[in-house]
Design a protein around this motif. Structure first.
Motif, PDB file in Angstrom:
ATOM      1  N   ASP A 152      66.354  41.811  47.099  1.00  0.00           N
ATOM      2  CA  ASP A 152      67.044  41.419  45.871  1.00  0.00           C
ATOM      3  C   ASP A 152      68.543  41.494  46.053  1.00  0.00           C
ATOM      4  OD1 ASP A 152      65.064  40.746  43.993  1.00  0.00           O
ATOM      5  OD2 ASP A 152      64.583  42.851  43.661  1.00  0.00           O
ATOM      6  N   LEU A 153      69.254  40.761  45.205  1.00  0.00           N
ATOM      7  CA  LEU A 153      70.690  40.912  45.026  1.00  0.00           C
ATOM      8  C   LEU A 153      70.900  41.856  43.857  1.00  0.00           C
ATOM      9  CD1 LEU A 153      73.721  40.106  45.264  1.00  0.00           C
ATOM     10  CD2 LEU A 153      73.176  38.143  43.781  1.00  0.00           C
ATOM     11  N   ARG A 154      71.662  42.931  44.070  1.00  0.00           N
ATOM     12  CA  ARG A 154      71.847  43.931  43.019  1.00  0.00           C
ATOM     13  C   ARG A 154      73.328  44.212  42.792  1.00  0.00           C
ATOM     14  NH1 ARG A 154      68.702  46.460  46.555  1.00  0.00           N
ATOM     15  NH2 ARG A 154      70.058  48.313  46.703  1.00  0.00           N
ATOM     16  N   PHE A 155      73.710  44.240  41.531  1.00  0.00           N
ATOM     17  CA  PHE A 155      75.051  44.663  41.125  1.00  0.00           C
ATOM     18  C   PHE A 155      74.899  46.046  40.494  1.00  0.00           C
ATOM     19  CE2 PHE A 155      75.070  40.040  41.021  1.00  0.00           C
ATOM     20  CZ  PHE A 155      76.246  39.724  41.673  1.00  0.00           C
ATOM     21  N   GLU A 156      75.331  47.072  41.201  1.00  0.00           N
ATOM     22  CA  GLU A 156      75.215  48.440  40.718  1.00  0.00           C
ATOM     23  C   GLU A 156      76.595  48.926  40.295  1.00  0.00           C
ATOM     24  OE1 GLU A 156      73.528  50.588  43.964  1.00  0.00           O
ATOM     25  OE2 GLU A 156      71.617  49.482  43.917  1.00  0.00           O
ATOM     26  N   PHE A 157      76.713  49.420  39.070  1.00  0.00           N
ATOM     27  CA  PHE A 157      78.042  49.819  38.598  1.00  0.00           C
ATOM     28  C   PHE A 157      77.958  50.921  37.545  1.00  0.00           C
ATOM     29  CE2 PHE A 157      76.539  46.220  36.138  1.00  0.00           C
ATOM     30  CZ  PHE A 157      76.723  46.638  34.820  1.00  0.00           C
ATOM     31  N   ILE A 212      76.954  32.344  47.801  1.00  0.00           N
ATOM     32  CA  ILE A 212      75.617  32.125  47.243  1.00  0.00           C
ATOM     33  C   ILE A 212      75.323  30.643  47.392  1.00  0.00           C
ATOM     34  CG2 ILE A 212      74.179  32.312  45.185  1.00  0.00           C
ATOM     35  CD1 ILE A 212      76.120  34.508  44.205  1.00  0.00           C
ATOM     36  N   GLU A 213      74.396  30.295  48.284  1.00  0.00           N
ATOM     37  CA  GLU A 213      74.176  28.903  48.658  1.00  0.00           C
ATOM     38  C   GLU A 213      72.707  28.510  48.476  1.00  0.00           C
ATOM     39  OE1 GLU A 213      75.613  28.419  52.629  1.00  0.00           O
ATOM     40  OE2 GLU A 213      77.606  29.247  52.172  1.00  0.00           O
ATOM     41  N   PRO A 214      72.403  27.764  47.413  1.00  0.00           N
ATOM     42  CA  PRO A 214      71.020  27.315  47.216  1.00  0.00           C
ATOM     43  C   PRO A 214      70.641  26.240  48.227  1.00  0.00           C
ATOM     44  CG  PRO A 214      72.456  26.351  45.562  1.00  0.00           C
ATOM     45  CD  PRO A 214      73.299  27.311  46.354  1.00  0.00           C
ATOM     46  N   SER A 215      69.367  26.164  48.558  1.00  0.00           N
ATOM     47  CA  SER A 215      68.906  25.109  49.464  1.00  0.00           C
ATOM     48  C   SER A 215      67.634  24.449  48.953  1.00  0.00           C
ATOM     49  CB  SER A 215      68.681  25.671  50.871  1.00  0.00           C
ATOM     50  OG  SER A 215      67.762  26.741  50.848  1.00  0.00           O
ATOM     51  N   GLY A 216      67.265  24.711  47.706  1.00  0.00           N
ATOM     52  CA  GLY A 216      66.074  24.107  47.134  1.00  0.00           C
ATOM     53  C   GLY A 216      65.330  25.107  46.274  1.00  0.00           C
ATOM     54  N   ALA A 217      64.104  24.766  45.939  1.00  0.00           N
ATOM     55  CA  ALA A 217      63.328  25.604  45.038  1.00  0.00           C
ATOM     56  C   ALA A 217      62.789  26.860  45.708  1.00  0.00           C
ATOM     57  CB  ALA A 217      62.158  24.788  44.473  1.00  0.00           C
ATOM     58  N   GLU A 218      62.856  26.923  47.025  1.00  0.00           N
ATOM     59  CA  GLU A 218      62.222  28.025  47.745  1.00  0.00           C
ATOM     60  C   GLU A 218      63.181  29.115  48.196  1.00  0.00           C
ATOM     61  OE1 GLU A 218      60.127  26.198  50.970  1.00  0.00           O
ATOM     62  OE2 GLU A 218      59.280  24.657  49.659  1.00  0.00           O
ATOM     63  N   ARG A 219      64.468  28.751  48.419  1.00  0.00           N
ATOM     64  CA  ARG A 219      65.379  29.726  49.021  1.00  0.00           C
ATOM     65  C   ARG A 219      66.781  29.577  48.458  1.00  0.00           C
ATOM     66  NH1 ARG A 219      66.978  29.361  54.185  1.00  0.00           N
ATOM     67  NH2 ARG A 219      66.945  27.104  53.939  1.00  0.00           N
ATOM     68  N   THR A 220      67.453  30.704  48.343  1.00  0.00           N
ATOM     69  CA  THR A 220      68.897  30.744  48.164  1.00  0.00           C
ATOM     70  C   THR A 220      69.444  31.659  49.256  1.00  0.00           C
ATOM     71  OG1 THR A 220      68.878  30.350  45.778  1.00  0.00           O
ATOM     72  CG2 THR A 220      70.794  31.473  46.686  1.00  0.00           C
ATOM     73  N   SER A 221      70.406  31.167  50.014  1.00  0.00           N
ATOM     74  CA  SER A 221      70.969  31.942  51.120  1.00  0.00           C
ATOM     75  C   SER A 221      72.195  32.704  50.654  1.00  0.00           C
ATOM     76  CB  SER A 221      71.343  31.020  52.280  1.00  0.00           C
ATOM     77  OG  SER A 221      70.198  30.407  52.835  1.00  0.00           O
ATOM     78  N   LEU A 222      72.241  33.982  50.957  1.00  0.00           N
ATOM     79  CA  LEU A 222      73.410  34.814  50.709  1.00  0.00           C
ATOM     80  C   LEU A 222      74.042  35.147  52.058  1.00  0.00           C
ATOM     81  CD1 LEU A 222      72.083  35.003  47.906  1.00  0.00           C
ATOM     82  CD2 LEU A 222      72.805  37.384  47.834  1.00  0.00           C
ATOM     83  N   CYS A 251      71.039  36.586  54.287  1.00  0.00           N
ATOM     84  CA  CYS A 251      69.677  36.860  53.834  1.00  0.00           C
ATOM     85  C   CYS A 251      69.232  35.714  52.937  1.00  0.00           C
ATOM     86  CB  CYS A 251      69.640  38.183  53.069  1.00  0.00           C
ATOM     87  SG  CYS A 251      67.968  38.749  52.670  1.00  0.00           S
ATOM     88  N   ASP A 252      67.972  35.315  53.072  1.00  0.00           N
ATOM     89  CA  ASP A 252      67.394  34.302  52.196  1.00  0.00           C
ATOM     90  C   ASP A 252      66.611  34.988  51.091  1.00  0.00           C
ATOM     91  OD1 ASP A 252      68.408  32.252  53.719  1.00  0.00           O
ATOM     92  OD2 ASP A 252      66.617  32.047  54.957  1.00  0.00           O
ATOM     93  N   LEU A 253      66.908  34.631  49.843  1.00  0.00           N
ATOM     94  CA  LEU A 253      66.281  35.260  48.682  1.00  0.00           C
ATOM     95  C   LEU A 253      65.558  34.220  47.847  1.00  0.00           C
ATOM     96  CD1 LEU A 253      68.395  37.437  49.553  1.00  0.00           C
ATOM     97  CD2 LEU A 253      68.652  37.993  47.142  1.00  0.00           C
ATOM     98  N   ASP A 254      64.647  34.690  47.016  1.00  0.00           N
ATOM     99  CA  ASP A 254      63.978  33.826  46.069  1.00  0.00           C
ATOM    100  C   ASP A 254      64.978  33.371  45.006  1.00  0.00           C
ATOM    101  OD1 ASP A 254      62.451  33.933  43.154  1.00  0.00           O
ATOM    102  OD2 ASP A 254      61.311  32.895  44.705  1.00  0.00           O
ATOM    103  N   PRO A 255      65.104  32.061  44.757  1.00  0.00           N
ATOM    104  CA  PRO A 255      66.115  31.574  43.803  1.00  0.00           C
ATOM    105  C   PRO A 255      65.985  32.168  42.407  1.00  0.00           C
ATOM    106  CG  PRO A 255      65.269  29.752  45.111  1.00  0.00           C
ATOM    107  CD  PRO A 255      64.418  30.947  45.433  1.00  0.00           C
TER     108      PRO A 255
END
Length: 433
Positions: A3-8, A102-112, A132-136
């Motif tokens: 996951d992408l997490r913003f902790e603050f 943050i770079e989307p590449s379609g319905a399956e992946r978003t690349s960070l 890292c490739d994450l679920d969009p």
């Protein structure tokens, strides 16, 4: 799942100008899985820490203003200012934010992707590097949670009607038709809320004309300045392909027998798997298909039937397409002219025909979307099998001369051979490593 997490934690800081800044100061750490993107070298204390002290309002406002780009704009050759719409460092407004794209590449992946980024004025430097490739959808939720939290904080502090409130409200209240327009505009690299009327009308008109499954790939690569021209040329190309459809009906049974792609695997792996499976089904093992005649014979068709369509207005962004007749038989078209490029373009479109779950028609382009990565990987593996190359590589190095020889035997470009060697990690290449 990563996951992408913003902790603050909220902080009280005096001396800031702007109520929205004062209200949203926080100690922020950004993490992707187990990696800390905000790990910084503090030049004053000569120590490392994993957080920055900044107001979250500028970050949340930038995320909302770039919402549709961050979720839908795929990187394509020639697309201007892509990085400015996708890297957090362009939303820092003088504060410390990392170079996280943050770079989307379609319905399956978003690349960070993140890399070191020095901020001399703040006397710190972000030290991390990674990807890292994450679920969009999970990325969407992470971004939305941060924006929601900042909006709630402002509301609790009695701060209302900021630009963030307005932008976020517009996004959340968009109905299905409005969202579809925003997505199409973002894929073009255009701000949907700033698009002038002629462009808006063109986007809507073209979306109504194109098949739904073509719209994404068209807008991913189209030029907003030449939108109508490119759409017209694509209409002409489709019509030409439909007129030619009908003499490759023998591919219908091959399509029925071909396994469809599975989203669990990376796009390139999906392409490789289908290529190997098809070669096995055709009894080819790893033998080369060095000519059009060899390729046609392997597929049991009279010829490739790949019509040329060399209009300058589409050549740079549009590589080929496949259209089907009412009988289900396909026709292939390409903008390429060199024999090696034509064969590669044919195989990309062949992959789309064989694996389409419903309508067997598609456009192949220069975009870096998951779909285009799949069909490029298929064409590379089908025409230049990694196993064939592996048998010819002696030791751990290979040369440009060897790659040229193998490319000639396989009937592909040397670039295809180079990519296969690099992507499958078959050897190091002299002069490149």
């Amino acid at each position: 799942m990563t996951d992408l997490r913003f902790e603050f934690d909220w902080e009280s800081v005096s001396g800031s100008r702007g109520d929205e800044l004062v209200a949203t100061w926080a100690r922020l750490a950004i993490r992707v899985g187990d990696e800390t993107v905000t790990r910084v070298n503090d030049y004053r204390s000569r120590g490392l820490r994993d957080h920055v002290l900044i107001p979250l309002y500028p970050l949340a406002e930038w995320l909302a203003a770039h919402w549709w780009f961050l979720l839908y704009e795929v990187q394509s050759p020639g697309r201007e200012d892509y990085e400015r719409r996708h890297s957090l460092r362009f939303g820092r407004e003088g504060f410390a934010l990392p170079d996280l794209s943050i770079e989307p590449s379609g319905a399956e992946r978003t690349s960070l992707k993140w890399r070191p980024f020095d901020l001399p004025e703040a006397r710190i430097g972000f030290t991390g590097t990674g990807s890292c490739d994450l679920d969009p959808e999970r990325v969407r939720h992470s971004l939305a949670d941060l924006i929601d939290t900042v909006v709630d904080r402002l509301d609790q502090q009695g701060i209302a009607d900021t630009c963030l409130h307005q932008d976020w409200q517009a996004i959340q209240s968009a109905d299905e038709e409005e969202a579809a327009f925003c997505i199409a505009a973002a894929r073009l690299g255009q701000d949907p809320y700033a698009a002038e009327q002629p462009l808006s009308e063109s986007i809507i008109s073209i979306a109504n004309r194109l098949p739904v499954h073509w719209q994404e790939e068209f807008f991913n690569v189209a030029d907003a300045r030449k939108l109508e021209e490119q759409a017209r040329l694509l209409d002409e190309a489709r019509a030409l392909a439909r007129d030619r459809a009908g003499h490759l009906e023998s591919l219908i049974s091959l399509r029925s027998a071909t396994d469809k792609i599975h989203p669990r695997h990376a796009p390139w792996d999906q392409g490789y798997r289908v290529a190997r499976s098809l070669r096995q089904r055709l009894g080819l093992a790893a033998e080369p298909l060095g000519s059009d005649a060899d390729l046609a014979a392997a597929l049991q068709i009279p010829d490739l039937g790949c019509a040329g369509f060399g209009e300058p207005g589409v050549r740079r962004w549009f590589d080929g397409l496949v259209e089907s007749a009412d009988s289900g038989g396909p026709a292939f078209l390409t903008t390429k002219s060199r024999p090696q490029q034509v064969r590669f373009a044919f195989c990309r479109a062949l992959f789309e025909y064989l694996t389409a779950p419903d309508t067997p028609s598609a456009i192949t382009t220069a975009a870096r979307s998951d779909r285009q990565q799949r069909n490029r990987a298929f064409a590379a593996e089908f025409l230049a099998p990694a196993d064939w190359l592996r048998e010819r590589i002696v030791g751990t190095w290979t040369s440009a001369d060897e790659m040229d020889e193998w490319a000639a035997e396989l009937g592909v470009s040397a670039q295809v051979v180079q990519h296969q060697i690099q992507n499958h990690r078959l050897a190091l290449i002299e002069g490149l490593e």
